[in-house]
Write an enzyme that holds these catalytic residues in place. Structure first.
Site: not given
Ligand code: GUN
Length: 296
Positions: A53, A97, A120
């Site tokens: 990412k 994450q 997200d």
């Protein structure tokens, strides 16, 4: 029949090129998009994903920073880091994450992220907007990546029977919502199957488009797939393989070799949905930086 392989790497490259152009346009207006990725501990898969990412963001011209915290970080410290990123004007988007260590209350962490920076799409405000059909907000990266891959390969879910196996908050459930709305990539007839689904093979065999997102290697076998279906494999599982250089290899949730003989099209693992997830995350960062995601 041998299925067409849907190469996510190539499609993701096209999306990333568009993102790059959008980033240049933002920079010309004096805005450099910024992404912060919070990584807790040393989970090997998470470390790889976070690295990808970061690299993809940098490649697109996005300022990317990884905040790496030890596995035993206290809840309060982690939440304090989130608050600092919330207050940082150079950070337009942030992700934490997952999975987080067991001592952490993940929900409390995710709910602390400012919704305008929640690229997200895991904060309840953004999940709620998505569910309510306010599609101007963030779309979660993996479900959006599945849709984008299907659409750009010429497989519109409109009017199709789509079965998703797996009801996670990150993939299965939000994908079911995106597919069910009346919008581009939606208008499907959606079945969300899970561990308690009876006669799973009969449910999957009805699908024109079958999405496997259960986290179980080889769950979907050839006999569970309708001839000519499009199969999207979201699973990434490490299975031991002592002949492989690393001692393991990556497999999806789909028994690729046999399903390839039944399906019209199939995504590989790796190189299918994974690269799309990264590309769509970057798209959300651009959305955040352009101020497009406003709370009302
Ligand atoms: N872990 C696996 N997939 C994801 C994702 O899309 N977002 C985050 N934050 N963690 C993940």
């Amino acid at each position: 029949m041998t299925a067409r392989i849907l190469h996510g790497v190539a499609v993701a490259e096209a999306v990333r090129a568009e993102v790059k152009r959008d980033v240049e346009a933002l920079k010309a207006r004096g805005v450099t998009p910024g992404l912060a990725v919070v990584l807790v501990g040393e989970n090997p898969a998470s470390t790889v994903y976070v690295g990808r990412k970061r690299e993809a963001a940098l490649d697109a011209g996005i300022e990317a920073r990884v905040v790496h915290l030890p596995a035993d970080v206290p809840q309060a410290k982690l939440e304090q880091v989130i608050e600092e990123l919330n207050a940082d004007p150079g950070v337009h988007g942030m992700i934490v994450q997952l999975p987080l260590p067991r001592h952490i209350d993940a929900r409390a962490v995710l709910w602390r992220i400012r919704p305008e920076k929640d690229v997200d799409c895991l904060h309840p405000m953004n999940v709620g907007r998505l569910t309510a059909g306010d599609l101007d907000g963030f779309h979660p990266a993996t479900p959006a990546g599945v849709l984008e891959l299907l659409l750009r390969c010429g497989y519109s879910p409109e009017g199709m029977r789509v079965t998703i196996v797996g009801r996670s908050n990150i993939v299965g459930r939000p994908l079911s919502i995106l597919l069910s709305h009346n919008w581009r990539g939606g208008n499907a007839t959606v079945t969300l199957a899970h561990t308690r689904t009876r006669e799973l093979d009969a449910v999957t065999a009805e699908a024109d488009i079958l999405v496997a997102a259960s986290g179980k290697p080889n769950l979907v076998t050839g006999d569970m797939v309708k001839a000519g279906a499009v199969v999207v494999d979201v699973g990434v599982n490490r299975v031991e393989d002592l002949s492989a250089p690393k001692g393991y290899r990556l497999v999806g949730d789909v028994a690729f070799e046999e399903v390839q003989e039944v399906a019209a099209a199939i995504t590989p693992v790796p190189g299918g949905v994974g690269p799309m997830t990264v590309a769509m995350l970057l798209r959300n960062v651009v959305k955040a930086a352009s101020g497009a995601v406003k709370l009302r």
